[in-house]
Scaffold this motif. Sequence first.
Motif, short mmCIF file in Angstrom:
data_model
loop_
_atom_site.label_atom_id
_atom_site.label_comp_id
_atom_site.label_asym_id
_atom_site.label_seq_id
_atom_site.Cartn_x
_atom_site.Cartn_y
_atom_site.Cartn_z
N LEU A 71 -2.05 26.31 -14.33
CA LEU A 71 -0.98 26.75 -14.96
C LEU A 71 -1.28 27.41 -16.37
N SER A 89 3.95 24.02 -4.48
CA SER A 89 3.35 24.94 -5.71
C SER A 89 4.33 24.71 -6.85
N ILE A 93 3.82 22.83 -10.59
CA ILE A 93 4.03 23.74 -11.83
C ILE A 93 4.96 22.72 -12.69
N GLN A 96 3.23 19.82 -14.33
CA GLN A 96 2.40 20.15 -15.43
C GLN A 96 3.40 20.57 -16.79
#
Length: 105
Positions: A71, A89, A93, A96
Motif C-alpha cells: 500500500l 486484495s 488493503i 493495512q
Amino acid sequence: MNKIIGIVNCNKDNKIPNDLIQVLSHLDFNSFLISIDQDNYVETIKNSGIKYWIFTGSELNPKKTPQSINLSELKKLDKSFKFLMICYSMQKILIQLGLEPLKKK
C-alpha cells in the motif's frame, strides 16, 4: 482505440484469472497480466503506461498470508492511476488501513 486494463494476479499458484480476462475482452479491453509475486510489480505498474488496474481476488486467507500488496508504494504513484481491488486484495488493503472487513451474519 486500443483499450488496455492491467491485472495484478493475486491468485494462489498464479492461477490465471481467465473469467476476468474473458469479460474484459468481451467489453473490448485488452489485458496486461502481472503477478503480485513479482518483486517489482509496483515499478511495472508505474512504467507500463496503463492507468487502470484490477487486483484480483484469491483463495488465500488475507489474515494469514504474508504482506504482498504494498500500500505504501502504491500511494506513491501518480494520482492518475486507478485501482479496483477485488475480494482478497480489497481485504488486504482494508487490513493495512486498520479497518476490519465485516462478515455477513
